[in-house]
Scaffold this motif. Structure first.
Motif, PDB file in Angstrom:
ATOM      1  N   ARG A 256      34.306  39.842  11.686  1.00 50.57           N
ATOM      2  CA  ARG A 256      33.580  41.102  11.837  1.00 50.57           C
ATOM      3  C   ARG A 256      33.631  41.830  10.511  1.00 50.57           C
ATOM      4  O   ARG A 256      34.584  41.661   9.743  1.00 50.57           O
ATOM      5  CB  ARG A 256      34.262  41.979  12.905  1.00 50.57           C
ATOM      6  N   SER A 257      32.619  42.622  10.238  1.00 49.29           N
ATOM      7  CA  SER A 257      32.663  43.362   8.981  1.00 49.29           C
ATOM      8  C   SER A 257      33.852  44.326   9.009  1.00 49.29           C
ATOM      9  O   SER A 257      34.184  44.876  10.066  1.00 49.29           O
ATOM     10  CB  SER A 257      31.359  44.128   8.776  1.00 49.29           C
ATOM     11  N   GLY A 258      34.494  44.491   7.868  1.00 48.05           N
ATOM     12  CA  GLY A 258      35.664  45.343   7.803  1.00 48.05           C
ATOM     13  C   GLY A 258      36.296  45.208   6.442  1.00 48.05           C
ATOM     14  O   GLY A 258      35.759  44.526   5.563  1.00 48.05           O
ATOM     15  N   GLU A 259      37.451  45.819   6.241  1.00 45.35           N
ATOM     16  CA  GLU A 259      38.111  45.760   4.948  1.00 45.35           C
ATOM     17  C   GLU A 259      38.968  44.512   4.839  1.00 45.35           C
ATOM     18  O   GLU A 259      39.514  44.045   5.826  1.00 45.35           O
ATOM     19  CB  GLU A 259      38.982  47.010   4.766  1.00 45.35           C
ATOM     20  N   GLY A 260      39.053  43.981   3.633  1.00 44.53           N
ATOM     21  CA  GLY A 260      39.940  42.846   3.383  1.00 44.53           C
ATOM     22  C   GLY A 260      39.225  41.514   3.415  1.00 44.53           C
ATOM     23  O   GLY A 260      37.996  41.426   3.510  1.00 44.53           O
ATOM     24  N   ILE A 261      40.061  40.475   3.309  1.00 44.69           N
ATOM     25  CA  ILE A 261      39.560  39.112   3.202  1.00 44.69           C
ATOM     26  C   ILE A 261      40.230  38.269   4.261  1.00 44.69           C
ATOM     27  O   ILE A 261      41.439  38.410   4.511  1.00 44.69           O
ATOM     28  CB  ILE A 261      39.898  38.514   1.811  1.00 44.69           C
ATOM     29  N   VAL A 262      39.475  37.374   4.892  1.00 46.06           N
ATOM     30  CA  VAL A 262      40.048  36.421   5.830  1.00 46.06           C
ATOM     31  C   VAL A 262      39.936  35.037   5.206  1.00 46.06           C
ATOM     32  O   VAL A 262      38.860  34.648   4.729  1.00 46.06           O
ATOM     33  CB  VAL A 262      39.301  36.441   7.177  1.00 46.06           C
ATOM     34  N   GLY A 263      41.054  34.318   5.169  1.00 51.20           N
ATOM     35  CA  GLY A 263      41.037  32.957   4.634  1.00 51.20           C
ATOM     36  C   GLY A 263      41.484  31.975   5.692  1.00 51.20           C
ATOM     37  O   GLY A 263      42.466  32.221   6.398  1.00 51.20           O
ATOM     38  N   ILE A 264      40.756  30.877   5.825  1.00 51.44           N
ATOM     39  CA  ILE A 264      41.112  29.863   6.831  1.00 51.44           C
ATOM     40  C   ILE A 264      41.095  28.484   6.167  1.00 51.44           C
ATOM     41  O   ILE A 264      40.088  28.092   5.562  1.00 51.44           O
ATOM     42  CB  ILE A 264      40.113  29.875   8.017  1.00 51.44           C
ATOM     43  N   ARG A 265      42.215  27.774   6.242  1.00 52.94           N
ATOM     44  CA  ARG A 265      42.270  26.416   5.716  1.00 52.94           C
ATOM     45  C   ARG A 265      41.412  25.504   6.598  1.00 52.94           C
ATOM     46  O   ARG A 265      41.385  25.682   7.827  1.00 52.94           O
ATOM     47  CB  ARG A 265      43.724  25.902   5.731  1.00 52.94           C
TER      48      ARG A 265
END
Lengths: 337, 270
Positions: A256-265
């Motif tokens: 979802r749009s928002g602050e920060g970064i999501v990382g997925i291996r």
């Protein structure tokens, strides 16, 4: 070469280097255990070579302290430091035979001819090059030259061994073998070793710990497993291995749009034909055979997901479910627990 | 296929013409030096003789010239090395302001006709009482060697890879030891070339040596002037061959040391 266990093999304290008005290394700290093998890993220009050259003594630190085996060597020249370096292009002296190259440091120490002969033969034996002792560097292969360079470094019985991109001039096949040889030798001799490399695979496979460097600083200094599973910064997460990177937040298995970064291996994604808990539907956009596994790219409504699969590989254009087992969250570049 | 063979024929003809122009005069000299007489209507020389050789070696003026040349040239080369090699090292390895100007200056000083320079030197020599002295001739010949003894070794020093020196420092060598065992050894082919070129420049120098040395000091080339005018042509031929011997000897010696063996390998670095 026995050292007390509480003594550090190598310690850098607040190291700083300015070259041409640019800060190359800024307040760098590093503590390497006695007998440990570590890598300085980073892209070109990150300061890893500068750091190595400061440890060897070819560059003087503008601030900070360098301790080798508990001894402060900050003010010493390269000839007075208990370190030995293997250069990227080996830097063998072309006018001397392999044996003469290896004997050079011993001659300076003033050992007797008999002693020198013994040690040179032992060192060349160690790198399995005794049969080439009378060959000149121009007459042997690159891999053999590197072994001579290694013998020349080891014969000095250094407290710290420095390797500058040791595998970059070897072809791919040889690289793996030499990597294992170096590691085996290092373990057997128990010698504190620092490797500079830009190749993450090399760093992760050979080192006890890896220091990932970025613009003159160490981003993270941990074991290869830690570096991959728990990257402390967004930089490390993207630099080491593959990463599905999204801007926003992960809510109910969706971005979802928002602050920060999501990382997925990639291996933290589950691809299934049918719905599993928390998964969402998408369409297979790419299937790339990678030898013993497949890389597949799935488009979901919230973005592109890259995953690795071994079996039940879906076809192009097929509709699949993508679930997320584990994700990393970064805010301002730092890991959020 | 045909084109290739035509090209080859053309090359061979070219080589033959070149060889004729290079070797022709030498053959002519050799024949004259060993022939008792060889004049126009006769197709072959009238006989082999060492008459002209004994004439040269028994002539005290010629013998003195040979001796002078063999003494002066080595002295010139040694002095040139002492003065120029440190300068060459500095120019090749250190970066100081005016380095380029210095090197180009040495070069441009050699690009003007020397006779003007020698005339100016002559007036200076009269004031310093150097006219017609041994030292005067040495200095004049020294000037001609400077360009070789600075430019070639400077390039050789600059070409020594820095990490070979670093590796030696890392191995525990002092700066001086690194210079002696690594830098100097690897620059040696260049220095050898410079020595050969300087020796030949000094050995063959005639203009300045004549202007400054005559009539009291004659070297082999300056003696040639009077030889050509005052002796039979065969004596000049013998003398020319003598004059060529050091050049041929040095070049073949240097060739063996520079082209073959370890020193050539020194520059096959990746």
């Amino acid at each position: 070469m026995k050292k007390e266990s509480d003594e550090m093999g190598l310690e850098l304290r607040g190291l700083k280097k300015i070259l041409g008005g640019r800060v190359i290394i800024d307040d760098l700290d590093l503590r390497v255990e006695q007998g440990e093998m570590i890598s300085l890993l980073g892209p070109s220009g990150c300061g890893k070579t500068t750091t190595l050259r400061m440890i060897a003594g070819f560059l003087t630190a503008d601030a900070g302290q360098i301790m080798l085996a508990g001894k402060d060597v900050t003010q010493l020249g390269p000839d007075k430091r208990p370190s030995a370096m293997v250069f990227q292009n080996y830097a063998l002296w072309p006018h001397m035979s392999a044996a003469k190259n290896v004997a050079y440091p011993l001659k300076i120490k003033g050992l007797s001819k008999v002693e020198i002969n013994e040690k040179v033969e032992a060192a060349l034996e160690l790198v399995k090059l005794l049969h080439h002792k009378d060959s000149r560097p121009g007459q042997i292969s690159g891999g053999e030259q590197q072994r001579v360079a290694l013998a020349r470094a080891l014969v000095q019985e250094p407290d710290v061994l420095l390797l500058d991109e040791p595998l970059s001039n070897l072809d791919a096949k040889l690289r793996e073998k030499v990597r294992e040889d170096i590691r085996e030798l290092q373990r057997r001799l128990g010698i504190t070793t620092v490797i500079v490399t830009h190749d993450q695979e090399e760093a992760l496979s050979i080192s006890d710990r890896v220091a990932v460097m970025n613009s003159g600083r160490i981003e993270q200094f941990s074991s290869p497993q830690d570096l991959y599973r728990h990257p402390a910064t967004e930089y490390v997460a993207t630099f080491i291995g593959s990463l599905n990177r999204f801007e926003g937040e992960l809510v109910d298995g969706q971005i979802r749009s928002g602050e920060g970064i999501v990382g997925i291996r990639p291996e933290d994604l589950v691809i299934a034909q049918n719905y599993i808990e928390g998964s969402h539907q998408g369409t297979v956009e790419l299937v790339i055979p990678r030898g013993h596994f497949y890389e597949i790219v799935v488009r979901r409504h919230d973005g592109l997901f890259r995953a690795f699969m071994n079996e039940n590989v879906p076809a192009l254009g097929e509709s699949v479910h993508v679930g997320i087992k584990k994700s990393l969250r970064y805010h301002n570049g730092k890991l959020v627990a | 296929m045909k084109r290739v063979s035509i090209g080859r024929v053309a090359i061979n003809i070219g080589i033959l013409i070149l060889a004729f122009f290079i070797l022709g005069p030498i053959v002519w000299l050799a024949v004259h030096a060993f022939a008792s007489d060889w004049k126009y209507p006769n197709l072959y020389p009238s006989g082999i003789s060492f008459h002209w050789w004994s004439k040269v070696f028994l002539d005290s003026a010629l013998a003195t010239a040979i001796r002078n040349s063999l003494i002066i040239s080595p002295i010139v080369v040694v002095i040139s090395m002492i003065i120029c090699l440190p300068a060459a090292y500095a120019a090749g390895r250190l970066n100081y302001p005016g380095r380029k100007t210095f090197m180009v200056g040495i070069f441009s000083a050699n690009s003007f006709p020397k006779i003007g320079l020698f005339a100016a030197i002559a007036t200076l020599y009269y004031a310093l009482n150097l006219m017609g002295t041994f030292l005067g001739v040495v200095i004049v010949q020294l000037l001609g060697t400077i360009i070789y003894m600075t430019w070639i070794p400077a390039a050789a020093f600059a070409a020594v890879p820095r990490n070979l020196e670093e590796a030696a420092r890392d191995a525990g060598a002092s700066k001086f030891r690194v210079f002696r065992t690594i830098t100097l050894r690897l620059a040696m082919p260049g220095i050898l070339v410079a020595i050969v070129m300087s020796f030949l420049a000094s050995f063959d120098e005639a203009q300045g040596s004549y202007l400054v040395g005559a009539p009291s000091i004659y070297t082999m080339p300056t003696e040639m002037y009077s030889l050509v005018q005052n002796y039979p042509i065969q004596v000049a031929a013998v003398f020319s061959i003598l004059l060529a011997i050091p050049s041929v000897l040095l070049l073949s010696l240097a060739r063996k040391h520079i082209m073959g063996g370890q020193l050539a390998e020194g520059f096959q670095l990746k």
